[in-house]
Every structure is written in C-alpha cells, then in structure tokens.
Design an enzyme around this catalytic site. Structure first.
Site, PDB file in Angstrom:
ATOM      1  N   GLU A 126      -1.098  10.359  -2.730  1.00 26.46           N
ATOM      2  CA  GLU A 126      -0.822   8.938  -2.650  1.00 26.46           C
ATOM      3  C   GLU A 126       0.270   8.488  -3.610  1.00 26.46           C
ATOM      4  OE1 GLU A 126      -2.254   6.619  -0.604  1.00 26.46           O
ATOM      5  OE2 GLU A 126      -3.268   8.267   0.420  1.00 26.46           O
ATOM      6  N   ASP A 174       5.151   1.679   6.519  1.00 27.19           N
ATOM      7  CA  ASP A 174       4.277   2.404   7.451  1.00 27.19           C
ATOM      8  C   ASP A 174       3.528   1.441   8.363  1.00 27.19           C
ATOM      9  OD1 ASP A 174       2.513   1.271   5.666  1.00 27.19           O
ATOM     10  OD2 ASP A 174       1.320   3.087   5.351  1.00 27.19           O
ATOM     11  N   THR A 227       1.337  -1.620  -0.059  1.00 27.46           N
ATOM     12  CA  THR A 227       0.377  -0.582  -0.444  1.00 27.46           C
ATOM     13  C   THR A 227       0.275  -0.598  -1.961  1.00 27.46           C
ATOM     14  OG1 THR A 227       0.821   0.848   1.445  1.00 27.46           O
ATOM     15  CG2 THR A 227      -0.035   1.909  -0.528  1.00 27.46           C
TER      16      THR A 227
END
Length: 412
Positions: A201, A219, A224
C-alpha cells in the site's frame, strides 16, 4: 488505494520459534532405516485435483497418490523433513504416469538444491534407491521428462536415514503433538501482516508512519489515505472520519463530513479541495485519530477476514491472504474471491489440502485484480504470497524476503 513512490524497506526482527521434543527410544541396531517422510508437510508444483495432492504421496497408503497437472514442463514434489536429516535411501512407487527423467535433491533452505540422484532412464514401477549421500531439511523429487502426456503420478515417496539419534519404534510413547498454530492471533504475526500490507500500500514496512498519507492515485476511488488506504469513494474513509468526530467532535476533519457523504461512491473531490489533504495530514498528529484508524482497520478488514480464514481452516499465510484481499477488494470482494476458489478446490475445513486451496484462492484473487487496470500489477500476490506458499511457509515464519512493485523487502 495502492502504490506510492518507493521507500527503502527496513529489516525488522520478529521472534517466532517453538520447539517440541520428540520422544524416541534407542536400539542397538544403528542401521540407517528410519522412515523420515511419513506425514511430513509436502508442497507440490501442481495437483490434478483436491483428492490427489502432494500429501497423498507420504501418507503410507499405496491406494492414494499425488497426480500433477497435465501442463507441460517440470513438476516437483517437495518434502519438509522438519530438521536437517541425512538421507540414505528413497523409495518411489510410481503409478502408470511415471517420470522418465527425474532428480532427487536436498536443500537446507528450500532455495538452493543439491542432486543426490538423477536418471534419464526411469521405467516406472518401484524405484528403490539406496546408498544415497546427502543431508538437508528439504527433499525434492524434480520430474523433468514425462513418460506419458498425462503428467506424473506417484503413490508413495519414502525417505530413510539414521534419524536424529536412533530409530523410533512402535513401542515408544507417541511424539508430543505440536499445538495448533495461532496464526495472526499471535501479536508478532499480526504485526508482520500489517508490514506486508504496508509494503504494497505504501512501499514501506513502517505502517505507523502512514497515518497522514493521502493522495489520489487515479484508481477511480477518489482520495486514498491512512494506514491501509481508506478511500473517499468506498465509504471506509467516511466511516473513519465519522468515528473520529464521534470521539473528538472538534477535530479539523469534521467539517468535511458532508462532502465525504456526497462523494461516497465516486472519484470526485467536490467539497474536499483544497483543504482536506492538509487537514487529514494535520489530524495524523492526534493520537485519537491514529487510534480510530487502527480500530477501523481491525473492525472492517482484519478481524472479519481472519475470522473467515480461521473458519476455513487455514494458517497464518492463508489468514494474511484473506486479509490482504479484504483490504483491496472489501469483505464482499473477499467473499466473491473465496466463492470463485470454491468452484475448483475445497477448504481445509471441508477436507481439502491447504496448499491446493490457497493456490486456488490466489488464482481467483489474481483474476479479480486483473479486472481493474489500477490493480493489474499482481506482484503483491505473485512475488510475495505465492512465493511464501510455494516454499511451504504456511505459518508465515520469518525470515521472509519478497518483492512488491519492483521493491525488495525483508523481515529477519
């Protein structure tokens, strides 16, 4: 929800060794005829189905067998002897689909192999190979040329040697049975799982340094952020900020709750820019926000994934594979991947072989990842989880070395 710029991985020491004494009795006869192979862990390059796995070749039953897939190329069967052992004799009992050419190899680490026997003139039946010389923890049968197009099929592989200090006789007390592996319930293994996820990640093992991380990686999930990639477009970032506000009503992120509700389910930043990234990073200095992220990670992903994995009868590696799938695909995605795997294999709880099941699970995971362009790089599975599986490390024991997105990581 995934990749950032590369960060150098730091080695982290993790203690994880538990030894159990083996009860043996000595005899005056020191002949090297102790059966070393019976019921030890086995890893196979492939298996035709869940009823013909590698474990069938060391179960002492000549009516069961390991059968490889029919795919062309080398196939192998690797036996973990549990400790370094001298091997002086190997007996192979072939089914009709035998190897015309094969090698027997030993290894101390499961990576570097030394031949102790090789042939190009195998004719099937029973090969009783005596006067072998070599020592290692791992014994591998490497089949390189098929006699039949159907692959390879082996009833039994029996390895013999002097044993650790003498022969085990049927009259001795039974060996102490090791306790069931604790899996990711072990705090050290849980920490390792977090490091493995962080390597994928955030390109670092230091997951505790990622509370303030936030970016849009394009994405389709908006922003995120945080320790496992909470997303503004997938409800979990909204849940984190809502819980943080419940615990600390005057926090700097509270004003963005209406915007987070509005963009949930989309990749939009409407109402979040330009101040939300700075507010998120500033909140990372607050212990309450850090604790909220950890609790959300555990309640949304870690705990339910590990509970499901434990119910399926898999050990630490499988539990981590479930957890990592939940992080990327959500719990609903994890269940979908599991359902796809169930179409080709049984879980250990259902009587299936653990290695065969996890191979099927990882196959289904890779297939799911490749449906999304942003996740089409499957190295977090193929050069990490699959590597651990194929070296037989079902308990996820350190030391570990793996690669994700081209970066190398290691835990000592």
């Amino acid at each position: 929800m995934r990749l950032r710029a590369s960060v150098v991985a730091l080695g982290v020491g993790i203690a994880a060794v538990c030894t159990v004494p083996l009860v043996v009795s000595m005899t005056a006869d020191a002949a090297p005829d102790v059966l070393l192979s019976r019921t030890h862990p086995v890893l196979a390059s492939s298996a035709k189905d869940a009823a013909r796995t590698g474990a069938m070749a060391v179960d002492g039953d000549v009516t069961t067998r390991w059968t490889s897939s029919t795919a062309a190329g080398t196939q192998w069967l690797r036996l973990d002897l549990g400790r370094t052992q001298a091997v002086t004799r190997v007996r192979l009992t072939w089914d009709k689909a035998y190897a015309r050419a094969y090698r027997l190899q030993l290894s101390a680490d499961g990576a570097t192999w030394t031949d102790i026997y090789r042939t190009r003139t195998g004719n099937g039946g029973a090969d009783d190979l005596k006067n072998l010389r070599g020592s290692g923890r791992y014994l591998r049968l490497l089949a390189t040329q098929r006699a039949w197009a159907s692959g390879y099929s082996l009833f039994e592989m029996q390895a013999y040697g002097p044993g650790p200090a003498g022969r085990i006789t049927p009259t001795t007390a039974p060996a102490t049975v090791p306790p069931a592996a604790t899996g990711l319930a072990d705090p050290a293994k849980k920490e390792l799982a977090f490091q493995l996820v962080s390597s994928a990640e955030n390109s670092t093992l230091n997951w505790r340094g990622q509370f303030g991380y936030l970016e849009d990686i394009r994405d389709g999930r908006g922003y995120t952020g945080g320790i496992i990639g909470f997303c503004s477009g997938t409800s979990d970032m909204l849940a984190v900020v809502a819980e943080y506000t419940r615990r600390s009503p005057q926090n700097k992120l509270a004003r963005y709750l209406p915007a987070l509700r509005a963009v949930d389910g989309s990749d939009s930043h409407a109402g979040l820019d330009p101040g939300f990234p700075a507010a998120w990073k500033a909140a990372a200095a607050d212990p309450v926000f850090r604790r909220t992220q950890e609790d959300a990670r555990d309640s949304m992903y870690f705990d339910p994934a590990v509970t499901l994995a434990t119910a399926d009868g898999v050990r630490a590696l499988g539990q981590f594979a479930y957890y990592d799938a939940a992080v990327m695909h959500g719990m609903s995605g994890l269940r979908s991947i599991r359902s796809a795997a169930l179409r080709v294999a049984k879980t250990p709880k259902q009587g299936g072989d653990e290695t065969v099941w996890l191979e099927a699970f990882l196959d289904a995971r890779v297939a799911e990842m490749r449906t999304e362009e942003a996740h089409s790089d499957v190295s977090r599975v193929e050069t990490a989880q699959r590597v651990f599986l194929r070296t037989g490390n079902l308990d996820l024991d350190a030391p570990l070395t793996w690669h994700v997105y081209g970066d190398r990581f290691a835990v000592a």
